[in-house]
Design a protein around this motif. Sequence first.
Motif, PDB file in Angstrom:
ATOM      1  N   GLN A  64       5.422  -2.384   2.764  1.00  0.00           N
ATOM      2  CA  GLN A  64       5.715  -1.489   1.657  1.00  0.00           C
ATOM      3  C   GLN A  64       6.946  -2.033   0.957  1.00  0.00           C
ATOM      4  O   GLN A  64       6.827  -2.821   0.039  1.00  0.00           O
ATOM      5  CB  GLN A  64       5.919  -0.056   2.131  1.00  0.00           C
ATOM      6  CG  GLN A  64       6.003   0.923   0.964  1.00  0.00           C
ATOM      7  CD  GLN A  64       5.885   2.352   1.437  1.00  0.00           C
ATOM      8  OE1 GLN A  64       6.444   2.728   2.439  1.00  0.00           O
ATOM      9  NE2 GLN A  64       5.149   3.152   0.687  1.00  0.00           N
TER      10      GLN A  64
ATOM     11  N   ARG B  31       2.551  -6.104  -2.935  1.00  0.00           N
ATOM     12  CA  ARG B  31       1.682  -4.924  -3.057  1.00  0.00           C
ATOM     13  C   ARG B  31       0.269  -5.369  -3.447  1.00  0.00           C
ATOM     14  O   ARG B  31      -0.415  -4.737  -4.245  1.00  0.00           O
ATOM     15  CB  ARG B  31       2.245  -3.918  -4.062  1.00  0.00           C
ATOM     16  CG  ARG B  31       3.686  -3.476  -3.790  1.00  0.00           C
ATOM     17  CD  ARG B  31       3.773  -2.448  -2.678  1.00  0.00           C
ATOM     18  NE  ARG B  31       5.126  -2.163  -2.249  1.00  0.00           N
ATOM     19  CZ  ARG B  31       5.919  -1.218  -2.750  1.00  0.00           C
ATOM     20  NH1 ARG B  31       5.487  -0.454  -3.723  1.00  0.00           N
ATOM     21  NH2 ARG B  31       7.124  -1.036  -2.267  1.00  0.00           N
TER      22      ARG B  31
ATOM     23  N   ASN C 264      10.226   1.082  -3.096  1.00  0.00           N
ATOM     24  CA  ASN C 264       9.836   2.375  -3.660  1.00  0.00           C
ATOM     25  C   ASN C 264      11.065   3.233  -3.903  1.00  0.00           C
ATOM     26  O   ASN C 264      12.011   3.218  -3.107  1.00  0.00           O
ATOM     27  CB  ASN C 264       8.918   3.130  -2.704  1.00  0.00           C
ATOM     28  CG  ASN C 264       7.499   2.621  -2.731  1.00  0.00           C
ATOM     29  OD1 ASN C 264       7.148   1.754  -3.511  1.00  0.00           O
ATOM     30  ND2 ASN C 264       6.679   3.151  -1.844  1.00  0.00           N
TER      31      ASN C 264
ATOM     32  N   THR D 248       2.553   1.934  -4.927  1.00  0.00           N
ATOM     33  CA  THR D 248       3.568   2.398  -3.971  1.00  0.00           C
ATOM     34  C   THR D 248       3.148   2.234  -2.518  1.00  0.00           C
ATOM     35  O   THR D 248       3.980   2.350  -1.621  1.00  0.00           O
ATOM     36  CB  THR D 248       3.900   3.879  -4.214  1.00  0.00           C
ATOM     37  OG1 THR D 248       2.696   4.645  -4.130  1.00  0.00           O
ATOM     38  CG2 THR D 248       4.553   4.078  -5.574  1.00  0.00           C
TER      39      THR D 248
ATOM     40  N   SER E 121       1.541   0.541   1.065  1.00  0.00           N
ATOM     41  CA  SER E 121       1.688  -0.702   1.825  1.00  0.00           C
ATOM     42  C   SER E 121       0.519  -1.625   1.519  1.00  0.00           C
ATOM     43  O   SER E 121      -0.620  -1.193   1.473  1.00  0.00           O
ATOM     44  CB  SER E 121       1.718  -0.410   3.325  1.00  0.00           C
ATOM     45  OG  SER E 121       2.845   0.359   3.652  1.00  0.00           O
TER      46      SER E 121
END
Length: 187
Positions: free
Chosen positions: A44, A76, A142, A181, A183
């Motif tokens: 993430q 991502r 994030n 956003t 993982s």
Amino acid sequence: TIQGDLPTTSKWYLRYLKNNPADTDQGLHPQNIFRLVNISKKYQDSVVSAYFKIKKDNLSLSPNRNQSNGLFLMSRYTDANNLYYIGYRVDGNIVVKKKKAGTYYTLSQKAILVIDKSYGDLINPNLLTHNIWLGLKAEIVNNSDNSVNIKVFTDIGKTGKWSEVMSTVDDGVRYGGEAHTGSSFVG
């Protein structure tokens, strides 16, 4: 990646000849589209970095060869149509892009390599420095409001000292909507 032509006896030559002959010079130069994705673990918040050294240009006749080609990191990475990519473009710019449902959105772009030439696909097809290590690092984090902060760093010459050159935010509204956003993989 390999340098020069891939031997025609290689199984990879046959795969690239079959699957992407236009971008690989009929299978001879798979390094033209080299992609490496780490699928062993999902991340993430992450820091991804790599060093690149360009030894020589293979000026392919591919219709996809243009100023947006270059050296990139991916984060991502859900699939080929949903990811962030950060990198050096052959026109001398650093760019942060988001790909959402197959559409690219430019979050930030900045001229980084000072050079007294202009990009041109025949005259100056690659403004990136040759025979010098180009370090690239991206931090993807994030934020509490479901936005994503992306910072870009460079280390030209492999000095071990990273310089922040850009910071941008995917606010989840512009750039194709919802930010990436979750993982996912890196590459």
